[in-house]
Design a protein around this motif. Sequence first.
Motif, PDB file in Angstrom:
ATOM      1  N   UNK A   1      -4.698  58.462  30.352  1.00  0.00           N
ATOM      2  CA  UNK A   1      -5.625  59.212  31.208  1.00  0.00           C
ATOM      3  C   UNK A   1      -5.012  59.383  32.591  1.00  0.00           C
ATOM      4  N   UNK A   2      -5.113  60.593  33.118  1.00  0.00           N
ATOM      5  CA  UNK A   2      -4.538  60.933  34.418  1.00  0.00           C
ATOM      6  C   UNK A   2      -5.671  61.362  35.336  1.00  0.00           C
ATOM      7  N   UNK A   3      -5.850  60.708  36.486  1.00  0.00           N
ATOM      8  CA  UNK A   3      -6.908  61.133  37.410  1.00  0.00           C
ATOM      9  C   UNK A   3      -6.495  62.409  38.139  1.00  0.00           C
ATOM     10  N   UNK A   4      -7.384  63.368  38.178  1.00  0.00           N
ATOM     11  CA  UNK A   4      -7.131  64.631  38.866  1.00  0.00           C
ATOM     12  C   UNK A   4      -8.337  64.967  39.734  1.00  0.00           C
ATOM     13  N   UNK A   5      -8.083  65.693  40.810  1.00  0.00           N
ATOM     14  CA  UNK A   5      -9.156  66.209  41.650  1.00  0.00           C
ATOM     15  C   UNK A   5      -9.618  67.569  41.158  1.00  0.00           C
ATOM     16  N   UNK A   6     -10.918  67.775  41.131  1.00  0.00           N
ATOM     17  CA  UNK A   6     -11.495  69.001  40.598  1.00  0.00           C
ATOM     18  C   UNK A   6     -12.526  69.560  41.561  1.00  0.00           C
ATOM     19  N   UNK A   7     -12.554  70.853  41.635  1.00  0.00           N
ATOM     20  CA  UNK A   7     -13.653  71.549  42.301  1.00  0.00           C
ATOM     21  C   UNK A   7     -13.800  72.922  41.654  1.00  0.00           C
ATOM     22  N   UNK A   8     -15.049  73.348  41.545  1.00  0.00           N
ATOM     23  CA  UNK A   8     -15.356  74.615  40.890  1.00  0.00           C
ATOM     24  C   UNK A   8     -15.451  75.709  41.932  1.00  0.00           C
ATOM     25  N   UNK A   9     -14.719  76.769  41.733  1.00  0.00           N
ATOM     26  CA  UNK A   9     -14.768  77.934  42.608  1.00  0.00           C
ATOM     27  C   UNK A   9     -14.921  79.179  41.750  1.00  0.00           C
TER      28      UNK A   9
ATOM     29  N   UNK B   1     -19.282  67.051  40.683  1.00  0.00           N
ATOM     30  CA  UNK B   1     -18.369  65.947  40.960  1.00  0.00           C
ATOM     31  C   UNK B   1     -17.042  66.494  41.485  1.00  0.00           C
ATOM     32  N   UNK B   2     -16.376  65.693  42.293  1.00  0.00           N
ATOM     33  CA  UNK B   2     -15.098  66.094  42.860  1.00  0.00           C
ATOM     34  C   UNK B   2     -13.897  65.596  42.096  1.00  0.00           C
ATOM     35  N   UNK B   3     -14.097  64.947  40.951  1.00  0.00           N
ATOM     36  CA  UNK B   3     -12.977  64.484  40.147  1.00  0.00           C
ATOM     37  C   UNK B   3     -13.335  64.648  38.680  1.00  0.00           C
ATOM     38  N   UNK B   4     -12.361  64.404  37.824  1.00  0.00           N
ATOM     39  CA  UNK B   4     -12.558  64.544  36.392  1.00  0.00           C
ATOM     40  C   UNK B   4     -11.592  63.660  35.636  1.00  0.00           C
ATOM     41  N   UNK B   5     -11.754  63.586  34.329  1.00  0.00           N
ATOM     42  CA  UNK B   5     -10.909  62.797  33.447  1.00  0.00           C
ATOM     43  C   UNK B   5     -10.031  63.753  32.657  1.00  0.00           C
ATOM     44  N   UNK B   6      -8.739  63.652  32.879  1.00  0.00           N
ATOM     45  CA  UNK B   6      -7.770  64.463  32.160  1.00  0.00           C
ATOM     46  C   UNK B   6      -6.983  63.533  31.238  1.00  0.00           C
TER      47      UNK B   6
END
Length: 690
Positions: A505-513, A234-239
């Motif tokens: 809750x703050x929406x953030x963009x996530x990607x795994x590298x 997924x390209x986003x997550x729940x922070x």
Amino acid sequence: MTAESALRWGSTLDSVVVYAQGALCSRLARGGVPADGRVRVTGLPRSLDPGSLRVKVLGAPGVRVTEARVEVEAELSGTDVLDTLRHEYERLSDAHAAAQGRRDRQLSLIEEVRALHPVPPARKRDDPHRRTPADAWLELADFVDERLTGLHHRLVELEEAVRGVAHELSVVTDRMERASTDTPSAHVETTVCAVVTLDGADRTGDAEVELELEYGVPGAVWVPAYRLTHRQGDGDGRLVLRASVAQRTGEDWTGVRIALATADLRRRTDLPRLRSVRIGRGQPAPAPSGWREPPAGLVGLFSGYDTAGPAPAGASGAVAAGLWLGSMDGSASGPVPPPAPQGYGAPPPPGSVGGAPPEAFGGAMPSPAPPTGAGHSRTRSAGRSRADAPAAAAPPAPGTAAPPPPPPPVAGPPQPSDAELDYAALALASPEEEAGRRGRLFPGSAFDPVAAEYRRRAETVAALRLPGQAVRPRESAGSFDHRFDATARADIPSDGTWHTVTVGEIPVGLRTEYLCVPSVEPVVYATLVLSNATDQALLAGPVEITVDDDFLLTTALPTLAPGGVRRVGLGPAEGIRVTRRTNLHESTSGLRNNTTVLDHRIHVELANRLSAPITVEVRERVPVTAEPDVRIEERADWTAPEEGAGPDRHAAGTRVWRLDLPAGATAALDGGYEIRIPTGKALADGNRRS
């Protein structure tokens, strides 16, 4: 004004804004306004700052607040003299002492029985040898063994009883130390209330008026914490932003709206006072308005007090009109003057239009030696000449130099300082003061020992040990201030320990590298790249990372500004392998072989054993030189990273490979560089590279 002359309103705590240190509380009070417009709002904490009280009217346009001040009252506590914890503590203390006494008596009895042994009678020189009765010796030994066995069994029971009572006593002691400071623990409870005067209340008729009281209290701190939920692919997550809040303000925050701010509550916000600078002849500064001569007959006002004799031994030196404050733990000890008027009811500031209020009567307080300058000496000498009565100088001791004579008084009107014109901070000296001070107003509010002790205990939360990887908000916020409002109401008792509050809750963009530096360590590390697309900053703090509903680890989240991108490490990735091989070839070139060429070749192999495609960043480093004769030629398809700031700054000569690896695939990366050094600058056996 007595307590019966004003209508009492109860108040409820509605919202709290917790700053880096301290908090700003807001209470609501509602009720009918009497004819004189004066009401007394109760329920304020004992540790509040009197100078921070602000009152405003809600929902009544024609009503305004004309005066608001803080008063302290003493009344009998409505609860028992000792609460349940204190009763339990005293009971267990007595039980523990009794159990230890029984154990000690049992030990002494064991020592007495152990000392039993046969003693043969003394034999004279002419007496023959006597036969020892062995049966008696054996019977005594059996008696001692049997008696000691029973005593030791009883000793074991007593030791168990002592340990049990000691454990219960330690539990109760810990509960008492962690108990909320909101409940009183003495016969007499000192309470704080706000006396408010309303104008225009007759326009509302019989309708109730709602007031909002805002005040500051010390003894509250907070640090941010996070919980990050992410699913692979997924390209986003729940922070989820959480906060660890600790407070010992003296009142429990029950069902209040919580807001968290990074600002410094004690930072001065008043505007500087700019004075004009003129070029030309010197002009005397205008005398500040608001100062008046002390009233006539002030000395004779205390003649009856002096003839009454000394004060009782239990009384304090400062007397207040019918006001008794408590001791350090809230119990009554002696009379203490009430704090100076604050808030909306305070007299106008210096330089305002209009005459001075009655609090302005009095002389200037004698102060230490002022800085050099004619203005300061004129001010102080004028204050001394009008405020203090001349005292008879004592003769100097033999062998000591006589003190210099006091400077002559300066003629002209007095020039009081800004502190002497700050009416809200002036305090009336008590009759116990010296003759030149009592009955006059001096800078500095009256000392309240109970309030001082409450504030001292409240400030202890600033020394609490922070949770793991937590950072104070004032350190991570930098030069900007942020505020975070919680979505739901929360309960935080006044016990001085950390409590977790969910903010939102703050929406953030996530990607795994994946990142590796094979020249340092042949290990590939997994990272999460977070991007903050909101207009709120994310402060540094611990973050619990959950991937695919499985808890992974707790790590440190760096400060993420609005629009910023940061990388968070997740640890080694066991499913990705990396190997690195290097080769060095040394040769010469040039017309006369006057240049040494060091050819470095790098070979990196990557293998993806995971079930999903990945993005890998491989970092290498090439030499950097400042010599114009030394040249470095790169032969690879790597790129130089973008220059960052702070933790994102790369070392000089850093090069980056970025490639995508499908699941189960392998890849090889080849690169290198040549170092060309003139022969005159080469060192013998010094050009080898690993």
